[in-house]
Design a protein around this motif. Sequence first.
Motif, PDB file in Angstrom:
ATOM      1  N   LYS A   1      18.647  30.080  70.618  1.00  0.00           N
ATOM      2  CA  LYS A   1      18.653  28.790  71.086  1.00  0.00           C
ATOM      3  C   LYS A   1      19.947  29.412  70.845  1.00  0.00           C
ATOM      4  N   SER A   2      21.509  27.825  71.264  1.00  0.00           N
ATOM      5  CA  SER A   2      22.446  27.927  71.590  1.00  0.00           C
ATOM      6  C   SER A   2      22.510  27.111  70.390  1.00  0.00           C
ATOM      7  N   GLY A   3      24.105  27.133  69.915  1.00  0.00           N
ATOM      8  CA  GLY A   3      24.648  26.645  68.831  1.00  0.00           C
ATOM      9  C   GLY A   3      25.372  27.348  67.719  1.00  0.00           C
ATOM     10  N   ASN A   4      25.849  27.099  67.121  1.00  0.00           N
ATOM     11  CA  ASN A   4      26.740  27.781  65.867  1.00  0.00           C
ATOM     12  C   ASN A   4      25.943  28.158  64.780  1.00  0.00           C
ATOM     13  N   PHE A   5      25.509  29.607  64.546  1.00  0.00           N
ATOM     14  CA  PHE A   5      23.943  30.002  63.360  1.00  0.00           C
ATOM     15  C   PHE A   5      25.038  29.214  61.766  1.00  0.00           C
ATOM     16  N   TYR A   6      26.296  28.708  61.837  1.00  0.00           N
ATOM     17  CA  TYR A   6      27.194  28.663  60.333  1.00  0.00           C
ATOM     18  C   TYR A   6      26.992  27.640  60.146  1.00  0.00           C
ATOM     19  N   TYR A   7      26.902  26.265  61.023  1.00  0.00           N
ATOM     20  CA  TYR A   7      25.992  25.217  60.794  1.00  0.00           C
ATOM     21  C   TYR A   7      24.863  25.052  60.536  1.00  0.00           C
ATOM     22  N   ARG A   8      24.453  23.750  59.793  1.00  0.00           N
ATOM     23  CA  ARG A   8      23.770  23.041  59.260  1.00  0.00           C
ATOM     24  C   ARG A   8      21.752  23.102  60.423  1.00  0.00           C
ATOM     25  N   GLY A   9      23.427  22.293  61.652  1.00  0.00           N
ATOM     26  CA  GLY A   9      22.359  21.798  62.268  1.00  0.00           C
ATOM     27  C   GLY A   9      21.906  23.099  63.742  1.00  0.00           C
ATOM     28  N   TYR A  10      21.932  23.967  63.116  1.00  0.00           N
ATOM     29  CA  TYR A  10      21.402  24.954  63.750  1.00  0.00           C
ATOM     30  C   TYR A  10      19.794  25.828  63.252  1.00  0.00           C
ATOM     31  N   TYR A  11      19.905  25.204  62.249  1.00  0.00           N
ATOM     32  CA  TYR A  11      18.614  25.299  61.535  1.00  0.00           C
ATOM     33  C   TYR A  11      16.951  24.826  62.150  1.00  0.00           C
ATOM     34  N   ASP A  12      16.577  25.150  62.383  1.00  0.00           N
ATOM     35  CA  ASP A  12      15.086  23.869  62.569  1.00  0.00           C
ATOM     36  C   ASP A  12      14.008  23.680  61.296  1.00  0.00           C
ATOM     37  N   TYR A  13      14.406  24.736  59.928  1.00  0.00           N
ATOM     38  CA  TYR A  13      13.524  24.557  59.198  1.00  0.00           C
ATOM     39  C   TYR A  13      14.780  24.262  58.041  1.00  0.00           C
ATOM     40  N   TRP A  14      13.874  24.055  57.150  1.00  0.00           N
ATOM     41  CA  TRP A  14      14.503  24.631  55.123  1.00  0.00           C
ATOM     42  C   TRP A  14      13.525  25.302  54.183  1.00  0.00           C
ATOM     43  N   GLY A  15      13.859  24.867  52.995  1.00  0.00           N
ATOM     44  CA  GLY A  15      12.835  25.406  51.716  1.00  0.00           C
ATOM     45  C   GLY A  15      13.404  24.545  51.060  1.00  0.00           C
ATOM     46  N   GLN A  16      12.946  24.293  49.940  1.00  0.00           N
ATOM     47  CA  GLN A  16      12.911  23.321  49.144  1.00  0.00           C
ATOM     48  C   GLN A  16      14.555  23.593  48.072  1.00  0.00           C
ATOM     49  N   GLY A  17      14.543  24.786  47.692  1.00  0.00           N
ATOM     50  CA  GLY A  17      15.717  25.710  47.337  1.00  0.00           C
ATOM     51  C   GLY A  17      15.458  25.705  46.085  1.00  0.00           C
ATOM     52  N   THR A  18      16.278  27.329  45.496  1.00  0.00           N
ATOM     53  CA  THR A  18      15.695  27.517  44.249  1.00  0.00           C
ATOM     54  C   THR A  18      17.407  27.617  43.504  1.00  0.00           C
ATOM     55  N   GLN A  19      17.519  27.325  42.441  1.00  0.00           N
ATOM     56  CA  GLN A  19      18.525  27.526  41.482  1.00  0.00           C
ATOM     57  C   GLN A  19      19.023  28.661  41.091  1.00  0.00           C
ATOM     58  N   VAL A  20      20.045  29.188  41.070  1.00  0.00           N
ATOM     59  CA  VAL A  20      20.822  30.223  40.603  1.00  0.00           C
ATOM     60  C   VAL A  20      22.055  29.873  40.090  1.00  0.00           C
ATOM     61  N   THR A  21      21.801  30.375  38.675  1.00  0.00           N
ATOM     62  CA  THR A  21      22.984  29.463  38.226  1.00  0.00           C
ATOM     63  C   THR A  21      23.253  31.345  37.372  1.00  0.00           C
ATOM     64  N   VAL A  22      24.773  31.736  36.910  1.00  0.00           N
ATOM     65  CA  VAL A  22      25.563  32.532  37.049  1.00  0.00           C
ATOM     66  C   VAL A  22      26.823  31.976  35.909  1.00  0.00           C
ATOM     67  N   SER A  23      25.970  32.878  34.617  1.00  0.00           N
ATOM     68  CA  SER A  23      26.821  32.294  33.370  1.00  0.00           C
ATOM     69  C   SER A  23      28.366  33.655  33.344  1.00  0.00           C
ATOM     70  N   SER A  24      29.299  32.839  32.679  1.00  0.00           N
ATOM     71  CA  SER A  24      30.545  33.971  32.557  1.00  0.00           C
ATOM     72  C   SER A  24      30.617  34.175  30.833  1.00  0.00           C
TER      73      SER A  24
END
Length: 123
Positions: free
Chosen positions: A100-123
């Motif tokens: 597809k055309s467009g810029n893959f750096y941007y969210r709008g390029y993508y058709d489907y998304w997952g729900q996300g997973t939390q990553v926490t890095v402690s110092s």
Amino acid sequence: QVQLVESGGGLVQSGGSLRLSCAASGLTFSRYDMGWFRQAPGKEREFVVGSISNTYYADSVKGRFTISKDNAKNTVYLQMNSLKPEDTAVYYCAAARRYKSGNFYYRGYYDYWGQGTQVTVSS
């Protein structure tokens, strides 16, 4: 129905590693480009890596993160090494129809998304 399901997030100390997985269903996996984004509290969702014709990494993760795909398992992975507290965010995988055309750096390029997973890095 297309589904992207992330897993593998968690709490890790600075300098540690995590491997995120994103299992895709409802689409022909080999016909899609895949990407990972992340969103920290109070910030915009930002590009992390895209597996398009080539692989492109954000400068902030270059040399530390690696994307890989297993077409047989319909799964994309994000190996994250040398984690830093600033890597703390919800990580999302995304799928875009290939060629597809467009810029893959941007969210709008993508058709489907997952729900996300939390990553926490402690110092």
